[in-house]
Design a protein around this motif. Structure first.
Motif, PDB file in Angstrom:
ATOM      1  N   THR A  46      56.154  47.661  37.876  1.00  0.00           N
ATOM      2  CA  THR A  46      55.364  47.295  36.690  1.00  0.00           C
ATOM      3  C   THR A  46      56.224  47.399  35.432  1.00  0.00           C
ATOM      4  O   THR A  46      55.929  48.156  34.523  1.00  0.00           O
ATOM      5  CB  THR A  46      54.133  48.218  36.553  1.00  0.00           C
ATOM      6  OG1 THR A  46      54.591  49.570  36.473  1.00  0.00           O
ATOM      7  CG2 THR A  46      53.199  48.054  37.724  1.00  0.00           C
ATOM      8  N   TRP A  79      38.026  50.221  36.962  1.00  0.00           N
ATOM      9  CA  TRP A  79      39.158  50.086  36.047  1.00  0.00           C
ATOM     10  C   TRP A  79      38.746  49.466  34.714  1.00  0.00           C
ATOM     11  O   TRP A  79      37.798  48.694  34.629  1.00  0.00           O
ATOM     12  CB  TRP A  79      40.246  49.193  36.662  1.00  0.00           C
ATOM     13  CG  TRP A  79      40.998  49.849  37.782  1.00  0.00           C
ATOM     14  CD1 TRP A  79      40.539  50.097  39.050  1.00  0.00           C
ATOM     15  CD2 TRP A  79      42.335  50.352  37.726  1.00  0.00           C
ATOM     16  NE1 TRP A  79      41.511  50.723  39.795  1.00  0.00           N
ATOM     17  CE2 TRP A  79      42.624  50.888  39.012  1.00  0.00           C
ATOM     18  CE3 TRP A  79      43.301  50.401  36.737  1.00  0.00           C
ATOM     19  CZ2 TRP A  79      43.855  51.457  39.310  1.00  0.00           C
ATOM     20  CZ3 TRP A  79      44.538  50.966  37.034  1.00  0.00           C
ATOM     21  CH2 TRP A  79      44.802  51.488  38.307  1.00  0.00           C
ATOM     22  N   VAL A  89      40.565  46.872  32.279  1.00  0.00           N
ATOM     23  CA  VAL A  89      41.702  45.952  32.385  1.00  0.00           C
ATOM     24  C   VAL A  89      41.916  45.214  31.063  1.00  0.00           C
ATOM     25  O   VAL A  89      40.999  45.081  30.243  1.00  0.00           O
ATOM     26  CB  VAL A  89      41.500  44.931  33.524  1.00  0.00           C
ATOM     27  CG1 VAL A  89      41.465  45.636  34.867  1.00  0.00           C
ATOM     28  CG2 VAL A  89      40.236  44.112  33.306  1.00  0.00           C
ATOM     29  N   VAL A 141      49.503  54.703  35.777  1.00  0.00           N
ATOM     30  CA  VAL A 141      48.050  54.744  35.882  1.00  0.00           C
ATOM     31  C   VAL A 141      47.574  55.907  35.020  1.00  0.00           C
ATOM     32  O   VAL A 141      48.135  57.009  35.057  1.00  0.00           O
ATOM     33  CB  VAL A 141      47.602  54.927  37.341  1.00  0.00           C
ATOM     34  CG1 VAL A 141      46.078  55.054  37.421  1.00  0.00           C
ATOM     35  CG2 VAL A 141      48.093  53.763  38.191  1.00  0.00           C
ATOM     36  N   THR A 162      40.545  42.923  44.946  1.00  0.00           N
ATOM     37  CA  THR A 162      40.747  43.441  43.593  1.00  0.00           C
ATOM     38  C   THR A 162      39.725  44.527  43.287  1.00  0.00           C
ATOM     39  O   THR A 162      38.536  44.357  43.560  1.00  0.00           O
ATOM     40  CB  THR A 162      40.603  42.311  42.568  1.00  0.00           C
ATOM     41  OG1 THR A 162      41.526  41.280  42.898  1.00  0.00           O
ATOM     42  CG2 THR A 162      40.907  42.808  41.169  1.00  0.00           C
ATOM     43  N   THR A 216      43.161  52.974  34.045  1.00  0.00           N
ATOM     44  CA  THR A 216      43.774  51.794  33.443  1.00  0.00           C
ATOM     45  C   THR A 216      45.278  51.894  33.583  1.00  0.00           C
ATOM     46  O   THR A 216      45.817  52.943  33.977  1.00  0.00           O
ATOM     47  CB  THR A 216      43.374  51.643  31.961  1.00  0.00           C
ATOM     48  OG1 THR A 216      43.675  50.308  31.530  1.00  0.00           O
ATOM     49  CG2 THR A 216      44.137  52.623  31.077  1.00  0.00           C
ATOM     50  N   LEU A 217      45.969  50.796  33.269  1.00  0.00           N
ATOM     51  CA  LEU A 217      47.427  50.775  33.225  1.00  0.00           C
ATOM     52  C   LEU A 217      47.869  50.805  31.765  1.00  0.00           C
ATOM     53  O   LEU A 217      47.407  50.001  30.962  1.00  0.00           O
ATOM     54  CB  LEU A 217      47.979  49.503  33.876  1.00  0.00           C
ATOM     55  CG  LEU A 217      48.098  49.432  35.389  1.00  0.00           C
ATOM     56  CD1 LEU A 217      48.756  48.121  35.787  1.00  0.00           C
ATOM     57  CD2 LEU A 217      48.900  50.592  35.939  1.00  0.00           C
ATOM     58  N   TRP A 239      48.596  44.364  36.444  1.00  0.00           N
ATOM     59  CA  TRP A 239      47.505  45.002  37.191  1.00  0.00           C
ATOM     60  C   TRP A 239      47.127  44.159  38.412  1.00  0.00           C
ATOM     61  O   TRP A 239      46.935  44.675  39.515  1.00  0.00           O
ATOM     62  CB  TRP A 239      46.301  45.192  36.272  1.00  0.00           C
ATOM     63  CG  TRP A 239      45.120  45.841  36.944  1.00  0.00           C
ATOM     64  CD1 TRP A 239      44.954  47.159  37.230  1.00  0.00           C
ATOM     65  CD2 TRP A 239      43.943  45.178  37.425  1.00  0.00           C
ATOM     66  NE1 TRP A 239      43.745  47.369  37.848  1.00  0.00           N
ATOM     67  CE2 TRP A 239      43.098  46.173  37.983  1.00  0.00           C
ATOM     68  CE3 TRP A 239      43.515  43.859  37.439  1.00  0.00           C
ATOM     69  CZ2 TRP A 239      41.865  45.871  38.541  1.00  0.00           C
ATOM     70  CZ3 TRP A 239      42.273  43.546  37.997  1.00  0.00           C
ATOM     71  CH2 TRP A 239      41.469  44.551  38.544  1.00  0.00           C
ATOM     72  N   GLU A 240      47.020  42.841  38.226  1.00  0.00           N
ATOM     73  CA  GLU A 240      46.675  41.952  39.344  1.00  0.00           C
ATOM     74  C   GLU A 240      47.761  41.974  40.410  1.00  0.00           C
ATOM     75  O   GLU A 240      47.475  41.949  41.611  1.00  0.00           O
ATOM     76  CB  GLU A 240      46.444  40.538  38.821  1.00  0.00           C
ATOM     77  CG  GLU A 240      45.188  40.414  37.952  1.00  0.00           C
ATOM     78  CD  GLU A 240      45.098  39.075  37.234  1.00  0.00           C
ATOM     79  OE1 GLU A 240      46.108  38.329  37.227  1.00  0.00           O
ATOM     80  OE2 GLU A 240      44.022  38.775  36.665  1.00  0.00           O
ATOM     81  N   ARG A 278      47.551  42.542  32.101  1.00  0.00           N
ATOM     82  CA  ARG A 278      46.603  42.094  33.137  1.00  0.00           C
ATOM     83  C   ARG A 278      47.357  41.535  34.343  1.00  0.00           C
ATOM     84  O   ARG A 278      46.987  41.778  35.495  1.00  0.00           O
ATOM     85  CB  ARG A 278      45.676  41.042  32.532  1.00  0.00           C
ATOM     86  CG  ARG A 278      44.672  40.435  33.503  1.00  0.00           C
ATOM     87  CD  ARG A 278      43.610  41.453  33.955  1.00  0.00           C
ATOM     88  NE  ARG A 278      42.528  40.789  34.666  1.00  0.00           N
ATOM     89  CZ  ARG A 278      41.416  40.357  34.088  1.00  0.00           C
ATOM     90  NH1 ARG A 278      41.230  40.542  32.779  1.00  0.00           N
ATOM     91  NH2 ARG A 278      40.476  39.766  34.783  1.00  0.00           N
TER      92      ARG A 278
END
Length: 410
Positions: free
Chosen positions: A364, A292, A294, A269, A314, A338-339, A305-306, A302
């Motif tokens: 992740t 966020w 995304v 993150v 969400t 964000t990721l 993240w989901e 994406r």
């Protein structure tokens, strides 16, 4: 030397010559006279500056160069046949094997039209006259009994059949060009080109490391990097415009492509250096209360993240973006999260503008790798560059303290 400087019928004779070991038998197989094939083979050897076959009283035997070129030519004609077959699916009549009637001059002209979008631009790029380009394209349409291009004002648009044909012609040209490069025609003066499609993550460290290492190679090669998303790069790869694509691998691979993993990446993150959550290990509830940025739908980022918030509401995502420049700039000015991969923000973290929020996330993991066309046979230069990518990727898999940042690693 360009691929279509070579006579296609003479190139087509290479495989029968290898298989049959006789000029007369090979000439009969492709519909030429023995004297015509003998002259054609001699011309081909002059153009390629090498001997392709050793002549004996009882026939011919391919040299290593001849065998290599025969394999490249066979692959080229397979690509061309596939393109013609795809383009001709809807035709009701015509020649049984139209690709056998096509000439190098016709294919050169058609590919120039496909690449440049008008007869005038195609003529200027190819050095042919406009009437010559126009006649070559119309001849191909008659041979294949299918419309390849239609006028749209001053430009020309390929039909669906034309796009299939252009892909086949371009891939055939790439295989012939690879054969020429394999032979080293022109000696040390030959400059080749490797076209790489690069998605965001490899552009951060792995690809630059490989390109930097390449500068110490003796091969004269231009490295062309085309940036884009997977959607933007996959069709150019399939068309032969790109030689390879580097980035996050997909679960479902499109037909005609294959994937090779290079390394695994674990996401973090990311927020601005002064973000309220910095310095803590935030819970999912705390992360879910933030807004966020995304990635676009159906991308691996994406999806990750989901999955991170699966089973709970969400979080708000007011910005959907795939541009790293935009993402980094917005993060530095807001409290959005964000990721990303740590490699993608290494410079910003070092500069004190961005920071990781918590530890790398356990679930992740993205596989980063190479995507190429099925059956792709790289040239020596391409194979060497892939080896440098693999070396850079192996270094990426090491802990940061063990990573070698110098070029001597290659």
């Amino acid at each position: 030397m360009e691929p279509f400087d070579l006579n296609l019928r003479h190139l087509r004779a290479l495989s029968p010559l290898v298989r049959l070991g006789s000029v007369k038998a090979a000439a009969d197989a492709i519909g030429l006279t023995q004297p015509a094939l003998t002259l054609g083979l001699a011309k081909l050897e002059r153009q390629l500056h090498c001997r392709l076959f050793d002549r004996h009283t009882d026939g011919v035997v391919p040299t290593p160069d001849g065998l290599a070129m025969a394999h490249r030519a066979a692959a080229a004609f397979d690509r061309l046949e596939q393109g013609v077959r795809a383009a001709s699916r809807t035709r009701s009549r015509g020649f049984a094997r139209p690709e056998h009637l096509m000439t190098a001059a016709q294919l050169r002209a058609f590919l120039a039209l496909a690449d440049h979008g008008s007869f005038a631009a195609a003529a200027a790029a190819s050095g042919l006259s406009q009437p010559t380009v126009h006649r070559a394209v119309r001849d191909l349409e008659q041979i294949g009994n299918v419309a390849l291009a239609v006028r749209r004002g001053r430009s020309v648009q390929l039909t669906a059949a034309g796009r299939h044909m252009a892909r086949g012609v371009r891939l055939a040209a790439a295989d012939i060009a690879a054969g020429i490069v394999d032979l080293g025609t022109g000696g040390e003066s030959v400059t080749t080109r490797i076209a790489i499609g690069a998605m965001p993550l490899p552009r951060a460290r792995v690809l630059p490391a490989a390109i930097a290492a390449w500068q110490g190679e003796p091969l004269r090669t231009t490295i062309a990097v085309v940036e884009g998303s997977w959607r933007e790069l996959v069709e150019p790869l399939r068309d032969g415009i790109l030689d390879m694509m580097v980035g996050a691998l997909r679960d479902a691979v499109p037909p005609g492509l294959e994937q090779r993993p290079l390394f695994e990446d674990r996401l973090v993150v990311v927020g601005r250096a002064g973000h309220p959550l910095r310095g803590a290990t935030p819970t999912l509830d705390a992360l879910a209360r933030c807004d966020w940025i995304v990635a676009p739908p159906a991308t691996p980022l994406r999806t990750q993240w989901e999955a991170m918030f699966a089973g709970r509401p969400t979080p708000a995502a007011p910005i959907e973006c795939g541009s790293m420049l935009v993402i980094r700039a917005v993060l530095a000015r807001t409290d959005l999260l964000t990721l990303l991969s740590p490699d993608q923000i290494a410079l910003e973290v070092a500069a004190g503008t961005l920071a990781t929020i918590g530890e790398p996330l356990a679930h992740t993991i993205r596989t980063i790798g190479l995507t190429v066309r099925t059956g792709w046979r790289p040239t020596a230069a391409q194979a060497r560059f892939v080896a440098l990518l693999e070396a850079a990727a192996a270094d990426t898999n090491q802990p940061p303290s063990a990573r070698n940042t110098g070029l001597q690693q290659f």
